[in-house]
Design a protein around this motif. Sequence first.
Motif, PDB file in Angstrom:
ATOM      1  N   MET A 186       9.147  11.207  -6.434  1.00 39.40           N
ATOM      2  CA  MET A 186       9.605  12.588  -6.317  1.00 39.40           C
ATOM      3  C   MET A 186      10.176  12.849  -4.928  1.00 39.40           C
ATOM      4  SD  MET A 186       6.573  14.657  -8.301  1.00 39.40           S
ATOM      5  CE  MET A 186       7.314  16.229  -7.841  1.00 39.40           C
ATOM      6  N   MET A 187       9.563  12.238  -3.922  1.00 37.92           N
ATOM      7  CA  MET A 187      10.020  12.432  -2.549  1.00 37.92           C
ATOM      8  C   MET A 187      11.256  11.591  -2.241  1.00 37.92           C
ATOM      9  SD  MET A 187       6.357  12.411  -0.581  1.00 37.92           S
ATOM     10  CE  MET A 187       7.150  12.657   0.996  1.00 37.92           C
ATOM     11  N   LEU A 188      11.295  10.393  -2.814  1.00 38.82           N
ATOM     12  CA  LEU A 188      12.395   9.458  -2.540  1.00 38.82           C
ATOM     13  C   LEU A 188      12.989   9.004  -3.870  1.00 38.82           C
ATOM     14  CD1 LEU A 188      10.536   7.325   0.147  1.00 38.82           C
ATOM     15  CD2 LEU A 188      12.249   9.078   0.604  1.00 38.82           C
ATOM     16  N   PRO A 189      13.921   9.760  -4.425  1.00 39.35           N
ATOM     17  CA  PRO A 189      14.470   9.438  -5.747  1.00 39.35           C
ATOM     18  C   PRO A 189      15.103   8.053  -5.837  1.00 39.35           C
ATOM     19  CG  PRO A 189      15.097  11.655  -5.070  1.00 39.35           C
ATOM     20  CD  PRO A 189      14.479  11.006  -3.875  1.00 39.35           C
ATOM     21  N   ASN A 190      15.615   7.548  -4.710  1.00 35.71           N
ATOM     22  CA  ASN A 190      16.273   6.233  -4.744  1.00 35.71           C
ATOM     23  C   ASN A 190      15.314   5.097  -4.424  1.00 35.71           C
ATOM     24  OD1 ASN A 190      15.933   6.926  -2.058  1.00 35.71           O
ATOM     25  ND2 ASN A 190      17.800   5.867  -1.378  1.00 35.71           N
ATOM     26  N   LEU A 191      14.010   5.376  -4.452  1.00 30.12           N
ATOM     27  CA  LEU A 191      13.019   4.358  -4.109  1.00 30.12           C
ATOM     28  C   LEU A 191      12.887   3.318  -5.225  1.00 30.12           C
ATOM     29  CD1 LEU A 191      10.723   3.447  -2.142  1.00 30.12           C
ATOM     30  CD2 LEU A 191       9.168   4.793  -3.576  1.00 30.12           C
ATOM     31  N   HIS A 192      12.956   2.059  -4.821  1.00 27.72           N
ATOM     32  CA  HIS A 192      12.689   0.964  -5.754  1.00 27.72           C
ATOM     33  C   HIS A 192      11.812  -0.052  -5.042  1.00 27.72           C
ATOM     34  CE1 HIS A 192      13.060  -2.149  -8.737  1.00 27.72           C
ATOM     35  NE2 HIS A 192      13.543  -2.986  -7.826  1.00 27.72           N
ATOM     36  N   VAL A 193      10.585  -0.206  -5.526  1.00 30.41           N
ATOM     37  CA  VAL A 193       9.640  -1.146  -4.919  1.00 30.41           C
ATOM     38  C   VAL A 193       9.824  -2.508  -5.569  1.00 30.41           C
ATOM     39  CG1 VAL A 193       7.227  -1.651  -4.441  1.00 30.41           C
ATOM     40  CG2 VAL A 193       8.017   0.732  -4.477  1.00 30.41           C
ATOM     41  N   ALA A 194      10.361  -3.428  -4.794  1.00 31.22           N
ATOM     42  CA  ALA A 194      10.624  -4.775  -5.313  1.00 31.22           C
ATOM     43  C   ALA A 194       9.368  -5.630  -5.218  1.00 31.22           C
ATOM     44  CB  ALA A 194      11.762  -5.422  -4.529  1.00 31.22           C
ATOM     45  N   SER A 195       9.133  -6.427  -6.233  1.00 30.29           N
ATOM     46  CA  SER A 195       8.020  -7.370  -6.209  1.00 30.29           C
ATOM     47  C   SER A 195       8.386  -8.548  -5.302  1.00 30.29           C
ATOM     48  CB  SER A 195       7.727  -7.855  -7.624  1.00 30.29           C
ATOM     49  OG  SER A 195       6.644  -8.758  -7.607  1.00 30.29           O
ATOM     50  N   LEU A 196       7.494  -8.902  -4.405  1.00 31.34           N
ATOM     51  CA  LEU A 196       7.777  -9.959  -3.435  1.00 31.34           C
ATOM     52  C   LEU A 196       7.381 -11.327  -3.978  1.00 31.34           C
ATOM     53  CD1 LEU A 196       6.448  -8.197  -0.199  1.00 31.34           C
ATOM     54  CD2 LEU A 196       8.756  -8.157  -1.159  1.00 31.34           C
ATOM     55  N   ASP A 197       8.183 -12.338  -3.648  1.00 29.13           N
ATOM     56  CA  ASP A 197       7.861 -13.686  -4.107  1.00 29.13           C
ATOM     57  C   ASP A 197       6.806 -14.324  -3.210  1.00 29.13           C
ATOM     58  OD1 ASP A 197       9.120 -14.711  -1.804  1.00 29.13           O
ATOM     59  OD2 ASP A 197      11.057 -14.843  -2.814  1.00 29.13           O
ATOM     60  N   THR A 198       6.346 -15.498  -3.602  1.00 30.50           N
ATOM     61  CA  THR A 198       5.255 -16.172  -2.897  1.00 30.50           C
ATOM     62  C   THR A 198       5.651 -16.646  -1.506  1.00 30.50           C
ATOM     63  OG1 THR A 198       5.864 -18.238  -4.007  1.00 30.50           O
ATOM     64  CG2 THR A 198       4.137 -16.900  -5.027  1.00 30.50           C
ATOM     65  N   VAL A 199       6.947 -16.807  -1.269  1.00 29.42           N
ATOM     66  CA  VAL A 199       7.396 -17.246   0.058  1.00 29.42           C
ATOM     67  C   VAL A 199       7.150 -16.137   1.079  1.00 29.42           C
ATOM     68  CG1 VAL A 199       9.381 -17.989   1.421  1.00 29.42           C
ATOM     69  CG2 VAL A 199       9.119 -18.780  -0.936  1.00 29.42           C
ATOM     70  N   LEU A 200       7.522 -14.914   0.715  1.00 30.19           N
ATOM     71  CA  LEU A 200       7.346 -13.787   1.630  1.00 30.19           C
ATOM     72  C   LEU A 200       5.890 -13.355   1.758  1.00 30.19           C
ATOM     73  CD1 LEU A 200      10.416 -11.492   0.834  1.00 30.19           C
ATOM     74  CD2 LEU A 200       9.934 -12.651   2.987  1.00 30.19           C
ATOM     75  N   THR A 201       5.095 -13.552   0.717  1.00 32.64           N
ATOM     76  CA  THR A 201       3.714 -13.055   0.735  1.00 32.64           C
ATOM     77  C   THR A 201       2.708 -14.109   1.174  1.00 32.64           C
ATOM     78  OG1 THR A 201       3.424 -13.609  -1.608  1.00 32.64           O
ATOM     79  CG2 THR A 201       4.205 -11.389  -1.088  1.00 32.64           C
ATOM     80  N   GLN A 202       3.185 -15.264   1.591  1.00 29.98           N
ATOM     81  CA  GLN A 202       2.254 -16.306   2.040  1.00 29.98           C
ATOM     82  C   GLN A 202       1.398 -15.787   3.194  1.00 29.98           C
ATOM     83  OE1 GLN A 202       4.156 -19.891   3.336  1.00 29.98           O
ATOM     84  NE2 GLN A 202       2.254 -21.045   3.513  1.00 29.98           N
ATOM     85  N   GLY A 203       0.080 -15.912   3.052  1.00 32.98           N
ATOM     86  CA  GLY A 203      -0.846 -15.456   4.088  1.00 32.98           C
ATOM     87  C   GLY A 203      -1.348 -14.047   3.872  1.00 32.98           C
ATOM     88  N   MET A 204      -0.755 -13.302   2.942  1.00 32.02           N
ATOM     89  CA  MET A 204      -1.186 -11.923   2.679  1.00 32.02           C
ATOM     90  C   MET A 204      -2.265 -11.901   1.597  1.00 32.02           C
ATOM     91  SD  MET A 204       2.354  -9.751   2.419  1.00 32.02           S
ATOM     92  CE  MET A 204       3.819 -10.150   3.403  1.00 32.02           C
ATOM     93  N   ASN A 205      -3.293 -11.054   1.797  1.00 32.54           N
ATOM     94  CA  ASN A 205      -4.214 -10.791   0.701  1.00 32.54           C
ATOM     95  C   ASN A 205      -3.597  -9.728  -0.206  1.00 32.54           C
ATOM     96  OD1 ASN A 205      -4.632  -8.288   1.955  1.00 32.54           O
ATOM     97  ND2 ASN A 205      -6.471  -9.002   3.017  1.00 32.54           N
ATOM     98  N   MET A 206      -4.274  -9.372  -1.288  1.00 36.46           N
ATOM     99  CA  MET A 206      -3.706  -8.440  -2.254  1.00 36.46           C
ATOM    100  C   MET A 206      -3.467  -7.065  -1.647  1.00 36.46           C
ATOM    101  SD  MET A 206      -3.037 -10.045  -4.969  1.00 36.46           S
ATOM    102  CE  MET A 206      -2.705  -8.667  -6.068  1.00 36.46           C
ATOM    103  N   LYS A 207      -4.381  -6.619  -0.803  1.00 37.20           N
ATOM    104  CA  LYS A 207      -4.236  -5.303  -0.169  1.00 37.20           C
ATOM    105  C   LYS A 207      -3.007  -5.284   0.746  1.00 37.20           C
ATOM    106  CE  LYS A 207      -6.691  -2.064   2.871  1.00 37.20           C
ATOM    107  NZ  LYS A 207      -5.735  -2.083   3.974  1.00 37.20           N
ATOM    108  N   LYS A 208      -2.880  -6.313   1.564  1.00 33.30           N
ATOM    109  CA  LYS A 208      -1.742  -6.400   2.482  1.00 33.30           C
ATOM    110  C   LYS A 208      -0.426  -6.490   1.700  1.00 33.30           C
ATOM    111  CE  LYS A 208      -1.784  -6.959   6.439  1.00 33.30           C
ATOM    112  NZ  LYS A 208      -1.701  -5.982   7.546  1.00 33.30           N
ATOM    113  N   LYS A 209      -0.421  -7.264   0.628  1.00 30.19           N
ATOM    114  CA  LYS A 209       0.781  -7.405  -0.189  1.00 30.19           C
ATOM    115  C   LYS A 209       1.203  -6.042  -0.746  1.00 30.19           C
ATOM    116  CE  LYS A 209       2.525  -9.865  -4.312  1.00 30.19           C
ATOM    117  NZ  LYS A 209       2.741  -8.687  -5.173  1.00 30.19           N
TER     118      LYS A 209
END
Length: 455
Positions: A102-125
């Motif tokens: 509602m605040m950001l109509p053009n918002l699109h949250v992309a799912s990140l691949d394993t290369v970018l999320t390496q080292g992140m836990n689920m909360k951080k991701k």
Amino acid sequence: MAPHCRYSCDTAAQTLEWISAINDFLRPYMFLLNDHVVNFFKDRLWESIDKQWMNCLRKESVENLLKIPSGIVQDNWPASLKEFILTSRSLVLPREQVELQMMLPNLHVASLDTVLTQGMNMKKKHEVETLAAVVRSIAESTGSQTIIDVGAGQGYLAQVLSFQYNLSVVAIDASSHHGAVTSARAERIKKHYAAKTKNAHLNVPQTVTCCVMSSDALKAFSDALLQKNDFEPLEMKEIDLGEPYLEGLEVERKKPSLCSNSNMGPSLVLAGLHACGDLSVTMLRTFIECKEIKAVVSIGCCYNLLSEEGSQNSGSQCGFPVSEGAKLSGLSLGKSARDLACQSAERWRSLTKDAALQNFELHAFRAAFQMVLNRYYPEILTTSPSIGRQGKALRRQQQRRVLQNNLHVDKRTSLPLVATWEKCEMERSCTTSNYSEAYQGHTSEVVLRGAYSCC
């Protein structure tokens, strides 16, 4: 029982009314708020509590006690106790989640691949995925060319903004180690995507090492960055805002500051994920004072580490209170109250009886240990301030004094020089060994959280 009004921050007048109501509610109980919970046991502070309340609560079940911060009362309790709990609850900021779409109509949250999320836990991701999408949306709507990731840590947010959203990003952090990790990780990610897409010209976040302790320092950094034509790559991956000033970002000192009244030219967005203590306030001040910074997107943390007016830091820019309205109201918390403000009512309500009893026992044993030190080993508290609760507070005060003494001004440029990471003991304590404790600042909920958040 008197009806309990709902407060609002829709207007400045309503916000001030809320601040005043919080201040009026807290004032009679400051003798409790100024002491740590250990002192409640050690100094027998329960003797100052209304005897009716204590007689009632002593007989109450643990399950019902855990519901008190959430504003749940029992019918058989004294009217004054119920009034106190319900009033405190009415002063708390609401925690309903806002619908981002509602605040950001053009918002699109992309799912990140394993290369970018390496080292992140689920909360951080989850945090990085969502915040990166928000920053990208705001940068697009404001037409900002570059993102400054303030307190970038190991660069998770900066790298997603660069590789996933193809934004120009400068990641600044006080730790040279974090900068090295960010750069090395970015190179590995770049190598992977370059091999996959056959593109050798991928956006890579630039890393800068500096300790931003004031809005002047952050403005100076932003100013130097803005004066780079077309945001050319920095010549150095580490910059110390020391001597020479901003080495690697050549600035013609005769040019007027771009953080001025100009509404044209390049623009920036300040972003921060877990911007600790005063860092969030520094970002807000910089946003207000520098028109080229079009937006600030910050998830703060460690609110208990905010500096406060009236303490030993009264001569510097303090993190609380920021608004003139809060200052005029005389609202004051103190370190112990800010620690208490970082507790979550929801967390208490969800505890089991056994977990709650374990928490209570830990406080009791901690208080007993402090009493033993006070009575039998008083010299330890002065010679080894790292032992005991009071010693911990002394150590933090010493660290803050060291940090303030290490900040100095370049007489030639009249711009603030910033201490190197080795001197930033206060920042190190927040980002390393004490991080897990300070991290509780994310889930603030009780009245004291509202006391400074609505300012």
